[in-house]
Design a protein around this motif. Structure first.
Motif, PDB file in Angstrom:
ATOM      1  N   VAL A  28       0.842  -1.202   0.000  1.00  0.00           N
ATOM      2  CA  VAL A  28       0.000   0.000   0.000  1.00  0.00           C
ATOM      3  C   VAL A  28       0.876   1.251   0.000  1.00  0.00           C
ATOM      4  O   VAL A  28       0.680   2.165  -0.806  1.00  0.00           O
ATOM      5  CB  VAL A  28      -0.940   0.018   1.232  1.00  0.00           C
ATOM      6  N   HIS A  29       1.847   1.272   0.879  1.00  0.00           N
ATOM      7  CA  HIS A  29       2.683   2.461   1.014  1.00  0.00           C
ATOM      8  C   HIS A  29       3.583   2.665  -0.209  1.00  0.00           C
ATOM      9  O   HIS A  29       3.647   3.778  -0.762  1.00  0.00           O
ATOM     10  CB  HIS A  29       3.532   2.367   2.288  1.00  0.00           C
ATOM     11  N   VAL A  30       4.254   1.614  -0.636  1.00  0.00           N
ATOM     12  CA  VAL A  30       5.161   1.725  -1.781  1.00  0.00           C
ATOM     13  C   VAL A  30       4.393   2.117  -3.039  1.00  0.00           C
ATOM     14  O   VAL A  30       4.810   3.004  -3.795  1.00  0.00           O
ATOM     15  CB  VAL A  30       5.949   0.411  -1.988  1.00  0.00           C
ATOM     16  N   GLY A  31       3.252   1.460  -3.269  1.00  0.00           N
ATOM     17  CA  GLY A  31       2.449   1.791  -4.443  1.00  0.00           C
ATOM     18  C   GLY A  31       1.995   3.240  -4.440  1.00  0.00           C
ATOM     19  O   GLY A  31       2.055   3.926  -5.463  1.00  0.00           O
ATOM     20  N   ALA A  32       1.546   3.723  -3.283  1.00  0.00           N
ATOM     21  CA  ALA A  32       1.071   5.099  -3.197  1.00  0.00           C
ATOM     22  C   ALA A  32       2.207   6.095  -3.411  1.00  0.00           C
ATOM     23  O   ALA A  32       2.039   7.083  -4.139  1.00  0.00           O
ATOM     24  CB  ALA A  32       0.415   5.338  -1.840  1.00  0.00           C
ATOM     25  N   VAL A  33       3.348   5.836  -2.819  1.00  0.00           N
ATOM     26  CA  VAL A  33       4.470   6.763  -2.960  1.00  0.00           C
ATOM     27  C   VAL A  33       4.949   6.824  -4.413  1.00  0.00           C
ATOM     28  O   VAL A  33       5.195   7.907  -4.955  1.00  0.00           O
ATOM     29  CB  VAL A  33       5.622   6.382  -2.001  1.00  0.00           C
ATOM     30  N   ILE A  34       5.063   5.663  -5.053  1.00  0.00           N
ATOM     31  CA  ILE A  34       5.501   5.650  -6.454  1.00  0.00           C
ATOM     32  C   ILE A  34       4.464   6.340  -7.343  1.00  0.00           C
ATOM     33  O   ILE A  34       4.814   7.122  -8.231  1.00  0.00           O
ATOM     34  CB  ILE A  34       5.783   4.214  -6.936  1.00  0.00           C
ATOM     35  N   ALA A 100      -0.633   2.903  -8.379  1.00  0.00           N
ATOM     36  CA  ALA A 100      -1.860   3.169  -7.622  1.00  0.00           C
ATOM     37  C   ALA A 100      -2.704   1.896  -7.509  1.00  0.00           C
ATOM     38  O   ALA A 100      -3.308   1.626  -6.470  1.00  0.00           O
ATOM     39  CB  ALA A 100      -2.663   4.285  -8.267  1.00  0.00           C
ATOM     40  N   MET A 101      -2.712   1.099  -8.578  1.00  0.00           N
ATOM     41  CA  MET A 101      -3.455  -0.169  -8.516  1.00  0.00           C
ATOM     42  C   MET A 101      -2.767  -1.167  -7.593  1.00  0.00           C
ATOM     43  O   MET A 101      -3.432  -1.947  -6.913  1.00  0.00           O
ATOM     44  CB  MET A 101      -3.620  -0.758  -9.922  1.00  0.00           C
ATOM     45  N   LEU A 102      -1.436  -1.149  -7.533  1.00  0.00           N
ATOM     46  CA  LEU A 102      -0.718  -1.981  -6.558  1.00  0.00           C
ATOM     47  C   LEU A 102      -1.149  -1.602  -5.147  1.00  0.00           C
ATOM     48  O   LEU A 102      -1.402  -2.468  -4.310  1.00  0.00           O
ATOM     49  CB  LEU A 102       0.794  -1.812  -6.702  1.00  0.00           C
ATOM     50  N   SER A 103      -1.263  -0.316  -4.901  1.00  0.00           N
ATOM     51  CA  SER A 103      -1.717   0.152  -3.598  1.00  0.00           C
ATOM     52  C   SER A 103      -3.138  -0.321  -3.314  1.00  0.00           C
ATOM     53  O   SER A 103      -3.441  -0.781  -2.215  1.00  0.00           O
ATOM     54  CB  SER A 103      -1.645   1.680  -3.548  1.00  0.00           C
ATOM     55  N   ASN A 104      -4.014  -0.241  -4.317  1.00  0.00           N
ATOM     56  CA  ASN A 104      -5.396  -0.704  -4.148  1.00  0.00           C
ATOM     57  C   ASN A 104      -5.462  -2.191  -3.847  1.00  0.00           C
ATOM     58  O   ASN A 104      -6.173  -2.622  -2.942  1.00  0.00           O
ATOM     59  CB  ASN A 104      -6.215  -0.419  -5.419  1.00  0.00           C
ATOM     60  N   VAL A 105      -4.765  -2.977  -4.635  1.00  0.00           N
ATOM     61  CA  VAL A 105      -4.799  -4.439  -4.454  1.00  0.00           C
ATOM     62  C   VAL A 105      -4.202  -4.818  -3.101  1.00  0.00           C
ATOM     63  O   VAL A 105      -4.752  -5.673  -2.398  1.00  0.00           O
ATOM     64  CB  VAL A 105      -4.067  -5.144  -5.614  1.00  0.00           C
ATOM     65  N   SER A 106      -3.119  -4.190  -2.725  1.00  0.00           N
ATOM     66  CA  SER A 106      -2.496  -4.496  -1.439  1.00  0.00           C
ATOM     67  C   SER A 106      -3.426  -4.125  -0.281  1.00  0.00           C
ATOM     68  O   SER A 106      -3.490  -4.841   0.710  1.00  0.00           O
ATOM     69  CB  SER A 106      -1.171  -3.740  -1.284  1.00  0.00           C
ATOM     70  N   SER A 107      -4.134  -3.029  -0.420  1.00  0.00           N
ATOM     71  CA  SER A 107      -5.051  -2.607   0.630  1.00  0.00           C
ATOM     72  C   SER A 107      -6.269  -3.534   0.701  1.00  0.00           C
ATOM     73  O   SER A 107      -6.792  -3.778   1.786  1.00  0.00           O
ATOM     74  CB  SER A 107      -5.509  -1.188   0.369  1.00  0.00           C
ATOM     75  N   SER A 108      -6.667  -4.054  -0.431  1.00  0.00           N
ATOM     76  CA  SER A 108      -7.835  -4.933  -0.471  1.00  0.00           C
ATOM     77  C   SER A 108      -7.527  -6.360  -0.035  1.00  0.00           C
ATOM     78  O   SER A 108      -8.429  -7.085   0.355  1.00  0.00           O
ATOM     79  CB  SER A 108      -8.411  -4.963  -1.881  1.00  0.00           C
ATOM     80  N   ALA A 109      -6.263  -6.731  -0.122  1.00  0.00           N
ATOM     81  CA  ALA A 109      -5.903  -8.127   0.172  1.00  0.00           C
ATOM     82  C   ALA A 109      -5.974  -8.485   1.627  1.00  0.00           C
ATOM     83  O   ALA A 109      -6.221  -7.885   2.535  1.00  0.00           O
ATOM     84  CB  ALA A 109      -4.482  -8.402  -0.303  1.00  0.00           C
TER      85      ALA A 109
END
Length: 109
Positions: A28-34, A100-109
């Motif tokens: 979530v954090h890495v995806g959002a920062v990138i 951003a989608m990595l952040s979404n998927v990580s948050s949803s998992a």
């Protein structure tokens, strides 16, 4: 001195339980920062607004959970809003979208 509580002592099984949670939080954090660095901040937040849609999709894909129709109907404005806002984005990059989608998927998992 500061009145902070002592760090908990975790067993190996407790650490094993926490590792997937820690990895998802890291995603979530890495995806959002990138995403915020790769494109416009507004675009990253627009894509991250689709997190409820991703959560419902993952619930169905991995758990076979079908939610009531009313839940899916509430997702339509989110999908429409994200689509409309994304079409008007001038500084679109695939890296920002994927992050951003990595952040979404990580948050949803």
């Amino acid at each position: 001195i500061l009145g902070l509580r002592k760090a908990p002592k975790l067993s190996a099984s407790e650490i094993k339980t926490l590792i997937p949670i820690a990895l998802c939080h890291t995603g979530v954090h890495v995806g959002a920062v990138i995403a915020l660095g790769a494109g416009a901040v507004s675009f990253a937040h627009i894509v991250k607004a689709s997190e409820p849609v991703v959560t419902c999709g993952l619930n169905y894909a991995f758990l076979g959970q079908v939610l009531p129709t009313s839940v899916y109907l509430t997702l339509l404005p989110i999908i429409g809003g994200v689509a409309i806002a994304s079409m008007k984005e001038l500084s679109f990059t695939f890296l920002a979208l994927a992050s951003a989608m990595l952040s979404n998927v990580s948050s949803s998992a």
